[in-house]
Motif scaffolding. Structure first.
Motif, mmCIF file in Angstrom:
data_model
loop_
_atom_site.group_PDB
_atom_site.id
_atom_site.type_symbol
_atom_site.label_atom_id
_atom_site.label_comp_id
_atom_site.label_asym_id
_atom_site.label_seq_id
_atom_site.Cartn_x
_atom_site.Cartn_y
_atom_site.Cartn_z
ATOM 1 N N ARG A 135 -30.840 35.167 8.086
ATOM 2 C CA ARG A 135 -29.414 35.250 8.424
ATOM 3 C C ARG A 135 -29.182 34.304 9.600
ATOM 4 O O ARG A 135 -30.089 34.027 10.381
ATOM 5 N N THR A 136 -27.973 33.780 9.668
ATOM 6 C CA THR A 136 -27.631 32.857 10.748
ATOM 7 C C THR A 136 -26.435 33.399 11.515
ATOM 8 O O THR A 136 -25.625 34.151 10.975
ATOM 9 N N HIS A 137 -26.361 33.010 12.762
ATOM 10 C CA HIS A 137 -25.179 33.307 13.576
ATOM 11 C C HIS A 137 -25.140 32.336 14.748
ATOM 12 O O HIS A 137 -26.156 31.757 15.125
ATOM 13 N N ARG A 138 -23.945 32.161 15.264
ATOM 14 C CA ARG A 138 -23.773 31.294 16.436
ATOM 15 C C ARG A 138 -24.365 31.990 17.647
ATOM 16 O O ARG A 138 -24.174 33.175 17.845
ATOM 17 N N CYS A 139 -25.078 31.234 18.445
ATOM 18 C CA CYS A 139 -25.674 31.768 19.661
ATOM 19 C C CYS A 139 -24.653 31.619 20.786
ATOM 20 O O CYS A 139 -24.320 30.510 21.191
ATOM 21 N N LEU A 140 -24.151 32.722 21.274
ATOM 22 C CA LEU A 140 -23.103 32.697 22.299
ATOM 23 C C LEU A 140 -23.563 32.030 23.589
ATOM 24 O O LEU A 140 -22.783 31.378 24.266
ATOM 25 N N LEU A 141 -24.836 32.164 23.920
ATOM 26 C CA LEU A 141 -25.336 31.566 25.152
ATOM 27 C C LEU A 141 -25.450 30.047 25.074
ATOM 28 O O LEU A 141 -25.459 29.367 26.081
ATOM 29 N N HIS A 142 -25.574 29.519 23.867
ATOM 30 C CA HIS A 142 -25.769 28.085 23.699
ATOM 31 C C HIS A 142 -24.601 27.422 22.974
ATOM 32 O O HIS A 142 -24.772 26.412 22.302
ATOM 33 N N GLY A 143 -23.431 27.976 23.060
ATOM 34 C CA GLY A 143 -22.238 27.355 22.513
ATOM 35 C C GLY A 143 -22.256 27.187 21.013
ATOM 36 O O GLY A 143 -22.189 28.142 20.269
ATOM 37 N N GLN A 144 -22.382 25.946 20.570
ATOM 38 C CA GLN A 144 -22.269 25.625 19.155
ATOM 39 C C GLN A 144 -23.578 25.778 18.376
ATOM 40 O O GLN A 144 -23.594 25.583 17.178
ATOM 41 N N GLU A 145 -24.658 26.121 19.053
ATOM 42 C CA GLU A 145 -25.945 26.156 18.378
ATOM 43 C C GLU A 145 -26.089 27.388 17.486
ATOM 44 O O GLU A 145 -25.718 28.495 17.852
ATOM 45 N N ALA A 179 -32.590 33.827 11.825
ATOM 46 C CA ALA A 179 -33.500 34.964 11.952
ATOM 47 C C ALA A 179 -33.952 35.434 10.574
ATOM 48 O O ALA A 179 -33.178 35.392 9.613
ATOM 49 N N LEU A 180 -35.184 35.886 10.500
ATOM 50 C CA LEU A 180 -35.693 36.475 9.262
ATOM 51 C C LEU A 180 -35.007 37.818 9.011
ATOM 52 O O LEU A 180 -34.781 38.581 9.937
ATOM 53 N N THR A 181 -34.714 38.089 7.771
ATOM 54 C CA THR A 181 -34.247 39.415 7.379
ATOM 55 C C THR A 181 -35.483 40.253 7.036
ATOM 56 O O THR A 181 -36.598 39.730 6.957
ATOM 57 N N SER A 182 -35.292 41.527 6.805
ATOM 58 C CA SER A 182 -36.439 42.360 6.403
ATOM 59 C C SER A 182 -36.996 41.878 5.057
ATOM 60 O O SER A 182 -38.203 41.875 4.844
ATOM 61 N N THR A 183 -36.120 41.450 4.171
ATOM 62 C CA THR A 183 -36.563 40.892 2.888
ATOM 63 C C THR A 183 -37.385 39.630 3.124
ATOM 64 O O THR A 183 -38.429 39.416 2.491
ATOM 65 N N GLY A 184 -36.943 38.779 4.046
ATOM 66 C CA GLY A 184 -37.676 37.561 4.391
ATOM 67 C C GLY A 184 -39.032 37.864 4.993
ATOM 68 O O GLY A 184 -40.017 37.196 4.680
ATOM 69 N N VAL A 211 -31.906 26.360 5.085
ATOM 70 C CA VAL A 211 -31.510 27.650 5.652
ATOM 71 C C VAL A 211 -30.347 28.255 4.872
ATOM 72 O O VAL A 211 -30.321 29.459 4.615
ATOM 73 N N ALA A 212 -29.399 27.431 4.439
ATOM 74 C CA ALA A 212 -28.272 27.941 3.650
ATOM 75 C C ALA A 212 -28.772 28.567 2.347
ATOM 76 O O ALA A 212 -28.305 29.639 1.940
ATOM 77 N N ARG A 213 -29.739 27.926 1.713
ATOM 78 C CA ARG A 213 -30.301 28.492 0.467
ATOM 79 C C ARG A 213 -31.107 29.758 0.749
ATOM 80 O O ARG A 213 -31.067 30.721 -0.026
ATOM 81 N N LEU A 214 -31.837 29.764 1.858
ATOM 82 C CA LEU A 214 -32.584 30.964 2.239
ATOM 83 C C LEU A 214 -31.637 32.116 2.560
ATOM 84 O O LEU A 214 -31.925 33.279 2.247
ATOM 85 N N GLU A 215 -30.512 31.784 3.167
ATOM 86 C CA GLU A 215 -29.522 32.825 3.482
ATOM 87 C C GLU A 215 -28.901 33.366 2.192
ATOM 88 O O GLU A 215 -28.710 34.581 2.056
ATOM 89 N N ASP A 216 -28.626 32.484 1.232
ATOM 90 C CA ASP A 216 -28.106 32.931 -0.072
ATOM 91 C C ASP A 216 -29.091 33.881 -0.759
ATOM 92 O O ASP A 216 -28.686 34.777 -1.495
ATOM 93 N N ALA A 217 -30.390 33.671 -0.518
ATOM 94 C CA ALA A 217 -31.433 34.518 -1.111
ATOM 95 C C ALA A 217 -31.733 35.749 -0.253
ATOM 96 O O ALA A 217 -32.651 36.508 -0.560
#
Length: 145
Positions: A82-92, A96-101, A72-78
């Motif tokens: 994109r990744t983000h912390r889920c507020l409802l699930h704490g640390q999880e 998500a796919l970007t439009s490019t993805g 996922v880190a490599r996919l995000e670099d490309a």
């Protein structure tokens, strides 16, 4: 163990290796992604809202969370996810796919589907495909199921 079952096992391994090599090569050549990237992007493409929690993604592609996190880190670099912390699930983390993805996986799915037909499906009658699906499905069941 019978000779026939050993021969079937060896043929299965050889066929799997050859088909996966061909699919990997085609995806790399046409889209600049390998099978691991393809699998992660495809799972996200199939998911509701094109997003999954990192643990769900790891379970769906049969990789440990740490392995998926590296992919996922490599996919995000490309710029494919994109990744983000889920507020409802704490640390999880949520992925998500970007439009490019979305564009890249949509095109890659055509190549992958064609490759499956050309390198795998063409060798099976419909009856053989049903029997193979049944047998492999039994093997894929969790122990004790």
């Amino acid at each position: 163990m019978s000779d026939a079952r050993v021969a079937a096992w060896r043929a299965f391994l050889a066929a799997q290796r050859r088909v996966l090599q061909r699919l990997e090569h085609e995806l790399q050549d046409a889209h600049g992604i390998g099978l691991t990237w393809y699998e992660v992007l495809h799972k996200l493409h199939e998911a509701h809202d094109r997003r999954l929690h990192m643990a769900e993604l790891a379970d769906s592609v049969l990789l440990p969370v740490e392995g998926v996190a590296r992919v996922v880190a490599r996919l995000e670099d490309a710029n494919l996810v994109r990744t983000h912390r889920c507020l409802l699930h704490g640390q999880e983390w949520e992925v998500a796919l970007t439009s490019t993805g979305r564009t890249r996986i949509s095109r890659a799915m055509e190549t992958h589907g064609r490759g499956i037909d050309e390198h795998f499906g063409v060798h099976l009658s419909d009856e053989e495909a049903v029997a193979l699906t049944r047998a492999l499905g039994r093997m894929a069941e969790p122990a004790g199921a």
